[in-house]
Scaffold this motif. Structure first.
Motif, mmCIF file in Angstrom:
data_model
loop_
_atom_site.group_PDB
_atom_site.id
_atom_site.type_symbol
_atom_site.label_atom_id
_atom_site.label_comp_id
_atom_site.label_asym_id
_atom_site.label_seq_id
_atom_site.Cartn_x
_atom_site.Cartn_y
_atom_site.Cartn_z
ATOM 1 N N UNK A 1 0.837 -1.200 0.000
ATOM 2 C CA UNK A 1 0.000 0.000 0.000
ATOM 3 C C UNK A 1 0.878 1.259 0.000
ATOM 4 N N UNK A 2 1.170 1.789 -1.221
ATOM 5 C CA UNK A 2 0.752 1.312 -2.546
ATOM 6 C C UNK A 2 1.586 0.113 -2.988
ATOM 7 N N UNK A 3 1.179 -0.516 -4.104
ATOM 8 C CA UNK A 3 1.912 -1.659 -4.634
ATOM 9 C C UNK A 3 3.245 -1.193 -5.211
ATOM 10 N N UNK A 4 4.329 -1.664 -4.613
ATOM 11 C CA UNK A 4 5.673 -1.319 -5.079
ATOM 12 C C UNK A 4 6.567 -2.541 -4.969
ATOM 13 N N UNK A 5 7.549 -2.605 -5.864
ATOM 14 C CA UNK A 5 8.515 -3.699 -5.835
ATOM 15 C C UNK A 5 9.904 -3.154 -6.111
ATOM 16 N N UNK A 6 10.861 -3.541 -5.270
ATOM 17 C CA UNK A 6 12.266 -3.205 -5.487
ATOM 18 C C UNK A 6 13.030 -4.521 -5.615
ATOM 19 N N UNK A 7 13.695 -4.711 -6.749
ATOM 20 C CA UNK A 7 14.428 -5.946 -7.012
ATOM 21 C C UNK A 7 15.912 -5.627 -7.151
ATOM 22 N N UNK A 8 16.707 -6.179 -6.232
ATOM 23 C CA UNK A 8 18.163 -6.006 -6.264
ATOM 24 C C UNK A 8 18.770 -7.347 -6.655
ATOM 25 N N UNK A 9 19.508 -7.365 -7.761
ATOM 26 C CA UNK A 9 20.067 -8.614 -8.284
ATOM 27 C C UNK A 9 21.593 -8.555 -8.211
ATOM 28 N N UNK A 10 22.162 -9.346 -7.297
ATOM 29 C CA UNK A 10 23.614 -9.366 -7.112
ATOM 30 C C UNK A 10 24.245 -10.414 -8.026
ATOM 31 N N UNK A 11 25.175 -9.965 -8.845
ATOM 32 C CA UNK A 11 25.968 -10.904 -9.633
ATOM 33 C C UNK A 11 27.236 -11.308 -8.880
ATOM 34 N N UNK A 12 27.598 -10.499 -7.877
ATOM 35 C CA UNK A 12 28.744 -10.815 -7.023
ATOM 36 C C UNK A 12 28.528 -10.179 -5.652
ATOM 37 N N UNK A 13 28.765 -10.935 -4.590
ATOM 38 C CA UNK A 13 28.681 -10.394 -3.233
ATOM 39 C C UNK A 13 30.062 -10.435 -2.609
ATOM 40 N N UNK A 14 30.569 -9.259 -2.234
ATOM 41 C CA UNK A 14 31.884 -9.164 -1.606
ATOM 42 C C UNK A 14 31.804 -9.340 -0.086
ATOM 43 N N UNK A 15 30.730 -8.854 0.499
ATOM 44 C CA UNK A 15 30.615 -8.933 1.964
ATOM 45 C C UNK A 15 29.145 -8.942 2.359
ATOM 46 N N UNK A 16 28.805 -9.839 3.281
ATOM 47 C CA UNK A 16 27.442 -9.948 3.794
ATOM 48 C C UNK A 16 27.525 -10.058 5.315
ATOM 49 N N UNK A 17 26.754 -9.229 6.007
ATOM 50 C CA UNK A 17 26.759 -9.271 7.476
ATOM 51 C C UNK A 17 25.335 -9.187 7.993
ATOM 52 N N UNK A 18 25.065 -9.898 9.080
ATOM 53 C CA UNK A 18 23.743 -9.865 9.715
ATOM 54 C C UNK A 18 23.928 -9.570 11.199
#
Length: 238
Positions: A95-112
């Motif tokens: 609400x409203x209808x929205x879409x964000x698409x992130x497409x990684x071809x390479x990930x250098x660093x990921x943290x959670x």
């Protein structure tokens, strides 16, 4: 928890687990970005930093400036997909209808990061302990609740606790020993749907998720699907 140069499979597994438990996520790597909603936009492949916050906020930053080049406000839900070595993170807003698409071809660093409410991560005991506690004290769920069976089979799997409320409605309990996210809600919803197809049409079926706590996204999904939540840990705090 951090990963440097993870494979696509490692990244997808880590991302799915982090999103499910409501963690703060940061990803840096080479990606493209597509937005569709009130307008449409595209960003060609480039090195960018993505942040997913527990409240559903999404931020995409480049190496310059203080403002994100793409963003979504709180309340989004996230899906992780991928193929051929790519990782896709799809953020949806209704609400409203929205879409964000992130497409990684390479990930250098990921943290959670498990930000906030850290005391809930130290819950002890097992789901069997939680089940035993409920069977010994059914009114911990609600006054008048009566357990009838455990591990009741349905086409969607075995229900942890099957019972009735004070008015005779069927009550299905899905038990979790830790803080849970949308996946647990989906599991409970499948059990309720399976029983609705198996039992008479005039039988009321209530689905109740029982856990120490749930993420904000899980709480919203419970409300959307007409399911309930009871906060209960495997053993009383001492």
């Amino acid at each position: 928890m951090a990963l440097s140069g993870p494979s696509a499979e490692e990244a997808r597994t880590r991302l799915e687990a982090a999103i499910d438990r409501g963690a703060l996520v940061t990803v840096f790597g080479r990606c493209s970005v597509e937005y569709d909603g009130r307008a449409s936009s595209s960003l060609e492949s480039g090195d960018r930093h993505l942040m997913l916050k527990p409240d559903g906020t999404v931020l995409v930053h480049t190496a310059e400036g203080q403002k994100p080049v793409n963003w979504q406000p709180p309340g989004c839900t996230h899906e992780v997909r991928g193929d051929d070595g790519h990782v896709e993170i799809r953020s949806l807003r209704s609400n409203p209808d929205e879409e964000l698409l992130v497409r990684f071809e390479r990930i250098d660093h990921l943290a959670t990061f498990d930000a906030g409410e850290s005391a809930e991560l130290s819950v002890s005991g097992t789901e069997a302990d939680l089940k035993r506690r409920i069977l010994e004290e059914p009114e911990l769920i609600e006054p008048g609740f009566r357990p009838l069976a455990t591990e009741r089979e349905t086409p969607a799997g075995a229900v942890d606790v099957y019972g009735e409320d004070a008015d005779g409605a069927v009550v299905v309990l899905e038990l979790k020993r830790r803080r849970v996210g949308p996946d647990a809600v989906g599991q409970l919803d499948r059990y309720v749907g399976a029983l609705e197809r198996d039992l008479h049409a005039d039988v009321e079926i209530r689905g109740v998720l029982v856990a120490p706590s749930v993420t904000d996204r899980a709480r919203r999904l419970l409300a959307t699907k007409g399911l309930e939540f009871v906060s209960l840990a495997p053993a009383p705090e001492t």
